[in-house]
Enzyme design. Structure first.
Site, short mmCIF file in Angstrom:
data_model
loop_
_atom_site.label_atom_id
_atom_site.label_comp_id
_atom_site.label_asym_id
_atom_site.label_seq_id
_atom_site.Cartn_x
_atom_site.Cartn_y
_atom_site.Cartn_z
N TYR A 150 2.86 10.89 -8.34
CA TYR A 150 2.06 9.73 -8.80
C TYR A 150 0.72 10.21 -9.36
CZ TYR A 150 -1.05 5.67 -8.50
OH TYR A 150 -1.96 4.68 -8.79
N ASP A 172 8.97 -4.61 -21.06
CA ASP A 172 8.75 -3.28 -20.49
C ASP A 172 7.81 -2.48 -21.38
OD1 ASP A 172 9.15 -0.61 -19.50
OD2 ASP A 172 11.03 -1.30 -18.62
N ILE A 173 6.84 -1.81 -20.77
CA ILE A 173 5.94 -0.98 -21.58
C ILE A 173 6.68 0.22 -22.19
CG2 ILE A 173 3.78 -1.67 -20.47
CD1 ILE A 173 3.92 0.99 -18.85
N ASP A 226 0.36 12.29 0.66
CA ASP A 226 -0.88 11.58 1.01
C ASP A 226 -2.04 12.58 1.09
OD1 ASP A 226 0.42 9.21 1.18
OD2 ASP A 226 0.20 8.95 3.35
N1 LIG Z 1 -4.12 -0.89 -5.95
C1 LIG Z 1 -4.76 0.26 -5.82
O1 LIG Z 1 -5.33 0.58 -4.77
C2 LIG Z 1 -4.82 1.21 -6.99
C3 LIG Z 1 -5.55 2.40 -6.83
C4 LIG Z 1 -5.62 3.30 -7.90
C5 LIG Z 1 -5.00 2.99 -9.10
N2 LIG Z 1 -4.29 1.82 -9.22
C6 LIG Z 1 -3.64 1.54 -10.49
O2 LIG Z 1 -4.02 0.23 -10.90
C7 LIG Z 1 -2.94 -0.37 -11.60
C8 LIG Z 1 -2.58 -1.71 -10.96
O3 LIG Z 1 -2.23 -1.48 -9.59
P1 LIG Z 1 -1.73 -2.66 -8.64
O4 LIG Z 1 -2.07 -2.26 -7.26
O5 LIG Z 1 -2.17 -3.96 -9.18
O6 LIG Z 1 -0.15 -2.47 -8.80
P2 LIG Z 1 1.01 -3.57 -8.92
O7 LIG Z 1 2.28 -2.85 -8.64
O8 LIG Z 1 0.67 -4.76 -8.10
O9 LIG Z 1 0.93 -3.98 -10.45
C9 LIG Z 1 1.59 -3.24 -11.47
C10 LIG Z 1 2.34 -4.21 -12.34
O10 LIG Z 1 3.00 -3.47 -13.37
C11 LIG Z 1 4.28 -4.03 -13.57
N3 LIG Z 1 5.16 -3.01 -14.14
C12 LIG Z 1 5.71 -1.95 -13.49
N4 LIG Z 1 6.46 -1.24 -14.35
C13 LIG Z 1 6.37 -1.87 -15.55
C14 LIG Z 1 6.94 -1.61 -16.83
N5 LIG Z 1 7.75 -0.56 -17.04
N6 LIG Z 1 6.65 -2.46 -17.85
C15 LIG Z 1 5.85 -3.54 -17.64
N7 LIG Z 1 5.30 -3.83 -16.45
C16 LIG Z 1 5.55 -3.00 -15.42
C17 LIG Z 1 4.74 -4.48 -12.19
O11 LIG Z 1 5.74 -5.48 -12.28
C18 LIG Z 1 3.43 -4.99 -11.59
O12 LIG Z 1 3.26 -6.37 -11.81
C19 LIG Z 1 -1.82 0.64 -11.59
O13 LIG Z 1 -1.89 1.36 -12.80
C20 LIG Z 1 -2.13 1.53 -10.42
O14 LIG Z 1 -1.60 2.82 -10.59
C21 LIG Z 1 -4.20 0.93 -8.20
#
Ligand SMILES: NC(=O)c1ccc[n+]([C@@H]2O[C@H](COP(=O)([O-])OP(=O)(O)OC[C@H]3O[C@@H](n4cnc5c(N)ncnc54)[C@H](O)[C@@H]3O)[C@@H](O)[C@H]2O)c1
Length: 320
Positions: free
Chosen positions: A150, A62-63, A277
């Site tokens: 968020y 966990d981070i 949203d």
């Molecule tokens: N997908 C999008 O459209 C999008 C858009 C804007 C920003 N983001 C950002 O990009 C990043 C990745 O997004 P994604 O879509 O791949 O999300 P995702 O949920 O698929 O990936 C996030 C990962 O973080 C892990 N995680 C969650 N809490 C954790 C913790 N406490 N400790 C360790 N690991 C943990 C989850 O298990 C998951 O594998 C995120 O920071 C998200 O906010 C994504």
């Protein structure tokens, strides 16, 4: 800078697993950090292609565990911080979890990176920090007005990243991703939800009137931008839009998906708008082109806009 050891937090997720494969293909050593959070399932499968790779190792943790982060990040060339509690709608229901993971978790990653002498931290921010901007492209000079917990958590994390550069000299950059799509897309995101319903013969459900728009960005372009941001000079704690630059409406998106799936007969069902949203997202990619262009991993253009054949006027829905 020749990259040797890269730490990816959130490596088991949508973007993280795509990035992991790319970096391994390029010859880097990758250490993934992920707690396989139960927000959605199937992440073990995302890492199937990487898990046996000799240059890949996984820290299941966990981070929020600062000591673990310090042990893991020590001496890394770059940390790509993707771990997060994603989802605008989730954050409206559980703002504390979004805050803990996205703000306190990011602070831990920064503290560990600083102590461990990490050369570059690439943070993951979001288009949601802008809030409701109307239907126009936003630049990084535009004001930020988050309208969901968020978005607030992503903005707070971004500010910490800039401060760590200014106060302590930690080399950071925040990338503001605009709704990302592509292989392994999260199951709470619009394209995947619509597609799964259409393929099951169910009518797509649209929140609001469907005239809201999203600037969808292909995951390969996001991975390329991250690659560039890992090594580009003079980023100085900046926040940079990573966007396809061609938004489309949700109504148009659904029509395209229906056409691809051969189910134009399924009339969409319209539901009330969801709190948190935003109406439109549309990112000006000029700064990214200037700061990240010409670097290894520069966006190939394979993805941006191609899904929509470059036909603009777009909007869509679902969380970012
Ligand atoms: N997908 C999008 O459209 C999008 C858009 C804007 C920003 N983001 C950002 O990009 C990043 C990745 O997004 P994604 O879509 O791949 O999300 P995702 O949920 O698929 O990936 C996030 C990962 O973080 C892990 N995680 C969650 N809490 C954790 C913790 N406490 N400790 C360790 N690991 C943990 C989850 O298990 C998951 O594998 C995120 O920071 C998200 O906010 C994504």
């Amino acid at each position: 800078m020749r990259l040797v050891r890269v730490i990816i937090t959130g490596a088991a997720g949508f973007i993280g697993s795509n990035l992991t494969e790319q970096l391994l293909n390029e010859g880097h050593e990758v250490v993934g950090v992920d707690n396989f959070d139960d927000y959605y399932s199937g992440k073990t499968m995302f890492l199937e292609r990487s898990s046996d790779h000799p240059r890949f190792s996984m820290v299941r943790g966990d981070i929020l565990d600062l000591d673990l982060m310090k042990r893991t990040m020590k001496g890394a060339d770059a940390v790509v911080h993707l771990a997060a509690q994603a989802g605008v709608r989730f954050s409206v229901k559980d703002p504390l979890k979004s805050h803990m993971v996205n703000v306190v978790g990011t602070l831990n990653v920064l503290l560990a990176s600083l102590e461990g002498g990490v050369k570059r931290v690439v943070n993951s921010s979001s288009s949601s920090v802008y809030g409701n901007i109307g239907h126009r492209p936003v630049t990084e000079m535009d004001p930020v007005r988050p309208v969901s917990p968020y978005a607030t958590s992503k903005l707070a994390a971004e500010i910490y990243c800039r401060q760590f550069y200014e106060l302590y000299g930690l080399d950071t950059v925040s990338l503001r991703y605009f709704t990302v799509y592509g292989p392994r897309q999260r199951p709470d995101m619009a394209i995947r939800i619509f597609t799964e319903r259409i393929l099951k013969g169910l009518p797509p459900q649209i929140y609001g009137d469907g005239e809201q728009s999203r600037d969808f960005t292909f995951v390969e372009d996001v991975v390329a931008a991250i690659r560039s941001a890992m090594t580009a000079p003079d980023l100085k704690g900046a926040a940079i839009n990573i966007s396809g630059g061609k938004p489309i409406t949700v109504n148009r998106l659904v029509q395209e998906l229906q056409a691809v799936c051969g189910r134009r007969d399924l009339d969409p069902v319209y539901l009330p708008s969801q709190p948190g949203d935003v109406d439109h997202t549309w990112g000006d990619p000029t700064l990214a082109a200037r700061l990240l262009a010409g670097r290894p991993g520069r966006a190939s253009g394979k993805g941006s806009g191609s899904m929509w054949n470059g036909t603009g006027a777009a909007k869509s829905g679902g969380p970012s």
